[in-house]
Design a protein around this motif. Structure first.
Motif, PDB file in Angstrom:
ATOM      1  N   MET A   1       0.814 -14.895  -1.033  1.00 24.43           N
ATOM      2  CA  MET A   1       0.633 -13.445  -1.122  1.00 24.43           C
ATOM      3  C   MET A   1      -0.368 -12.972  -0.059  1.00 24.43           C
ATOM      4  O   MET A   1      -1.451 -13.516   0.066  1.00 24.43           O
ATOM      5  CB  MET A   1       0.120 -13.065  -2.523  1.00 24.43           C
ATOM      6  CG  MET A   1      -0.140 -11.589  -2.693  1.00 24.43           C
ATOM      7  SD  MET A   1      -0.716 -11.193  -4.370  1.00 24.43           S
ATOM      8  CE  MET A   1      -0.993  -9.438  -4.189  1.00 24.43           C
ATOM      9  N   VAL A   2       0.029 -11.963   0.728  1.00 22.18           N
ATOM     10  CA  VAL A   2      -0.832 -11.434   1.772  1.00 22.18           C
ATOM     11  C   VAL A   2      -1.736 -10.360   1.162  1.00 22.18           C
ATOM     12  O   VAL A   2      -1.275  -9.410   0.538  1.00 22.18           O
ATOM     13  CB  VAL A   2      -0.005 -10.830   2.919  1.00 22.18           C
ATOM     14  CG1 VAL A   2      -0.919 -10.221   3.975  1.00 22.18           C
ATOM     15  CG2 VAL A   2       0.893 -11.893   3.534  1.00 22.18           C
ATOM     16  N   MET A   3      -3.056 -10.540   1.334  1.00 17.25           N
ATOM     17  CA  MET A   3      -4.006  -9.578   0.797  1.00 17.25           C
ATOM     18  C   MET A   3      -4.048  -8.335   1.689  1.00 17.25           C
ATOM     19  O   MET A   3      -3.940  -8.424   2.918  1.00 17.25           O
ATOM     20  CB  MET A   3      -5.392 -10.203   0.722  1.00 17.25           C
ATOM     21  CG  MET A   3      -5.500 -11.381  -0.238  1.00 17.25           C
ATOM     22  SD  MET A   3      -5.311 -10.855  -1.944  1.00 17.25           S
ATOM     23  CE  MET A   3      -6.826  -9.915  -2.167  1.00 17.25           C
ATOM     24  N   SER A   4      -4.200  -7.184   1.068  1.00 23.82           N
ATOM     25  CA  SER A   4      -4.340  -5.933   1.797  1.00 23.82           C
ATOM     26  C   SER A   4      -5.768  -5.441   1.614  1.00 23.82           C
ATOM     27  O   SER A   4      -6.163  -5.042   0.518  1.00 23.82           O
ATOM     28  CB  SER A   4      -3.354  -4.890   1.270  1.00 23.82           C
ATOM     29  OG  SER A   4      -3.530  -3.655   1.929  1.00 23.82           O
ATOM     30  N   TYR A   5      -6.555  -5.515   2.675  1.00 21.67           N
ATOM     31  CA  TYR A   5      -7.958  -5.147   2.584  1.00 21.67           C
ATOM     32  C   TYR A   5      -8.168  -3.714   3.063  1.00 21.67           C
ATOM     33  O   TYR A   5      -7.618  -3.304   4.085  1.00 21.67           O
ATOM     34  CB  TYR A   5      -8.822  -6.094   3.413  1.00 21.67           C
ATOM     35  CG  TYR A   5      -8.823  -7.502   2.900  1.00 21.67           C
ATOM     36  CD1 TYR A   5      -9.617  -7.871   1.815  1.00 21.67           C
ATOM     37  CD2 TYR A   5      -8.020  -8.473   3.480  1.00 21.67           C
ATOM     38  CE1 TYR A   5      -9.618  -9.166   1.332  1.00 21.67           C
ATOM     39  CE2 TYR A   5      -8.010  -9.779   3.004  1.00 21.67           C
ATOM     40  CZ  TYR A   5      -8.815 -10.120   1.932  1.00 21.67           C
ATOM     41  OH  TYR A   5      -8.815 -11.400   1.460  1.00 21.67           O
ATOM     42  N   ARG A   6      -8.967  -2.969   2.333  1.00 19.29           N
ATOM     43  CA  ARG A   6      -9.285  -1.596   2.680  1.00 19.29           C
ATOM     44  C   ARG A   6     -10.794  -1.383   2.582  1.00 19.29           C
ATOM     45  O   ARG A   6     -11.483  -2.121   1.874  1.00 19.29           O
ATOM     46  CB  ARG A   6      -8.569  -0.611   1.734  1.00 19.29           C
ATOM     47  CG  ARG A   6      -7.048  -0.749   1.714  1.00 19.29           C
ATOM     48  CD  ARG A   6      -6.425   0.213   0.721  1.00 19.29           C
ATOM     49  NE  ARG A   6      -6.644   1.597   1.102  1.00 19.29           N
ATOM     50  CZ  ARG A   6      -5.846   2.279   1.912  1.00 19.29           C
ATOM     51  NH1 ARG A   6      -4.781   1.686   2.445  1.00 19.29           N
ATOM     52  NH2 ARG A   6      -6.094   3.536   2.206  1.00 19.29           N
ATOM     53  N   ALA A   7     -11.273  -0.399   3.297  1.00 23.28           N
ATOM     54  CA  ALA A   7     -12.698  -0.064   3.205  1.00 23.28           C
ATOM     55  C   ALA A   7     -13.019   0.347   1.771  1.00 23.28           C
ATOM     56  O   ALA A   7     -12.200   0.986   1.102  1.00 23.28           O
ATOM     57  CB  ALA A   7     -13.042   1.069   4.164  1.00 23.28           C
ATOM     58  N   PRO A   8     -14.195  -0.010   1.256  1.00 21.37           N
ATOM     59  CA  PRO A   8     -14.555   0.352  -0.117  1.00 21.37           C
ATOM     60  C   PRO A   8     -14.547   1.867  -0.329  1.00 21.37           C
ATOM     61  O   PRO A   8     -14.743   2.639   0.615  1.00 21.37           O
ATOM     62  CB  PRO A   8     -15.975  -0.210  -0.270  1.00 21.37           C
ATOM     63  CG  PRO A   8     -16.081  -1.269   0.765  1.00 21.37           C
ATOM     64  CD  PRO A   8     -15.241  -0.806   1.915  1.00 21.37           C
ATOM     65  N   ARG A   9     -14.331   2.268  -1.570  1.00 18.89           N
ATOM     66  CA  ARG A   9     -14.309   3.689  -1.910  1.00 18.89           C
ATOM     67  C   ARG A   9     -15.637   4.340  -1.507  1.00 18.89           C
ATOM     68  O   ARG A   9     -16.706   3.801  -1.738  1.00 18.89           O
ATOM     69  CB  ARG A   9     -14.092   3.868  -3.411  1.00 18.89           C
ATOM     70  CG  ARG A   9     -13.921   5.329  -3.846  1.00 18.89           C
ATOM     71  CD  ARG A   9     -13.423   5.407  -5.281  1.00 18.89           C
ATOM     72  NE  ARG A   9     -13.140   6.778  -5.660  1.00 18.89           N
ATOM     73  CZ  ARG A   9     -13.921   7.521  -6.447  1.00 18.89           C
ATOM     74  NH1 ARG A   9     -15.022   6.992  -6.958  1.00 18.89           N
ATOM     75  NH2 ARG A   9     -13.600   8.765  -6.750  1.00 18.89           N
TER      76      ARG A   9
END
Length: 425
Positions: A1-9
């Protein structure tokens, strides 16, 4: 599974054209500070928690919003939620108060951290430009700090705003006003929010800044602090207003403005947007005078005044004002190799140009001449430097001045001189 990283809220990445806007604002702020004889001072991103949580502080920043953690040595540390306290701590730690200058001026750029509900212009990581002036309490220094901020707005191109001022008076005046507030709010405590009930005990001035109960009848009928000023505080405030009048700076007096931090005395001020499209968060920058923080950190009694402006919020108001920042690329010389055999020599030449202070770039993929000239256009290059097999054999390059369309052929040794001649650097 490829993780999708985003900037924190509550955080954001700043890139591309937006970065250039930030750089323009920072450059202009530094230039203004140079004119006002203000020196830069940089402090750590985190401090011991006691630097911010001082005594019985009633502010929401201290009670609700700080990012506090224990380090491996079991010390309580806090990511800085504002810039003033850390700067004052540094002022005392390094004994800057011993400087013979009667006034010392400092500015800072700093990321700050507050845990609150993210919204436009209010992020959990936000960046501030701020100034702090240390010296004897003097309304002219209050005025000067205000003028630094107004100069910044005017030179960026933000002109729809108003200056709102108030005075909290000295310690004696504040003590008298707090007694009056407690007497006024006591019968209404059960109908006020839990934060106001806490503020009632810690610092009743903070109740006037409540966002929940601001329409409560008790808030509307609360006593006015101007009625509790002693003679010294009244004189100070009248002198401030006179200095503003002397400089033809319009202002309004709001006797209920207290600002969001507990350390202020005497002057407090806000510069508020009057743009009809401004959102609820309409304060552009704000600040005031404080008289006891240097003493708190162990220094001698020293007055200070300052303000801070959020870069993110400032750019919102610049956008509302239709300010056009220069966000394009600007290359002095773009090198165009016509074949791989020219790559090494052109790379040497752009390295020499960079050492000479010019912005230089080149095509590393050996694209067609047409494609490379598109790169020249895209980067707004002022000069194209072209080399193919024939030029390489002769030890020369062709330089084309994009603005004048003039073309010359020069030896490698004369490239920097010719570029300097055309661009005047």
């Amino acid at each position: 599974m490829v993780m999708s990283y985003r900037a924190p809220r509550g955080t954001q990445d700043v890139l591309g054209e937006e970065v250039k806007k930030w750089q323009e604002v920072e450059k202009l702020a530094r230039e203004i500070c140079e004119r006002y004889h203000i020196s830069e001072l940089r402090t750590p991103i985190f401090e011991h928690t006691e630097v911010f949580a001082r005594g019985n502080d009633a502010s929401d920043m201290v009670n609700k919003e700080m990012y506090t953690f224990m380090d491996r040595g079991e010390r309580s540390l806090t990511l800085k939620p504002e810039g003033t306290a850390g700067l004052v701590r540094a002022f005392v730690e390094h004994k800057l108060y011993a400087n013979p200058s009667s006034v010392q001026r400092f500015f800072y750029f700093s990321p700050n951290f507050r845990y609150e509900r993210p919204q436009k212009g209010r992020m959990r990581i936000f960046h501030q430009f701020g100034v702090e002036f240390f010296g004897e309490a003097n309304p002219y220094l209050d005025l000067e700090s205000i003028m630094v901020g107004l100069n910044l707005l005017d030179e960026i191109g933000v002109h729809k705003y108003k200056l709102v001022i108030n005075t909290l008076g000295d310690a004696e005046s504040q003590a008298a006003y707090k007694v009056a507030l407690k007497e006024h709010f006591k019968p209404h405590l059960d109908t006020l929010c839990s934060d106001c009930q806490r503020r009632y005990e810690q610092n009743p001035l903070r109740m006037l800044d409540c966002k929940v109960d601001h329409d409560h009848e008790a808030m509307k009928t609360a006593p006015i602090n101007l009625d509790y000023l002693n003679e010294e505080s009244q004189t100070y405030f009248e002198t401030l207003k006179k200095t503003l009048d002397e400089q033809n700076i319009p202002y309004e007096v709001d006797p209920r403005m207290v600002r969001g931090l507990d350390y202020y005395t005497h002057t407090v001020y806000e510069v508020i947007s009057t743009d009809e499209n401004a959102a609820a968060q309409s304060t552009i920058f704000a600040g005031g005078r404080y008289s006891h923080m240097v003493e708190y950190f162990g220094g001698p009694q020293t007055d200070a005044v300052g303000f801070a402006v959020g870069i993110e919020r400032l750019l919102i108001y610049a956008e509302l004002a239709g300010v056009k920042f220069d966000t394009g690329e600007h290359v002095d010389v773009f090198a165009m190799p016509m074949g791989q055999e020219s790559n090494m020599q052109l790379f040497k030449l752009i390295t020499e140009l960079r050492k000479a202070g010019f912005c230089a770039d080149m095509d590393y993929e050996n694209k067609s001449m047409k494609a490379q000239f598109k790169m020249v256009d895209r980067t707004n290059a002022k000069i194209a430097m072209i080399s193919g097999g024939n030029e390489l054999e002769q030890g020369v390059v062709n330089l084309k001045n994009i603005e004048t369309q003039e073309q010359v052929t020069v030896s490698y040794e004369d490239v920097v001189g010719q570029v300097r001649k055309w661009l005047g650097k």
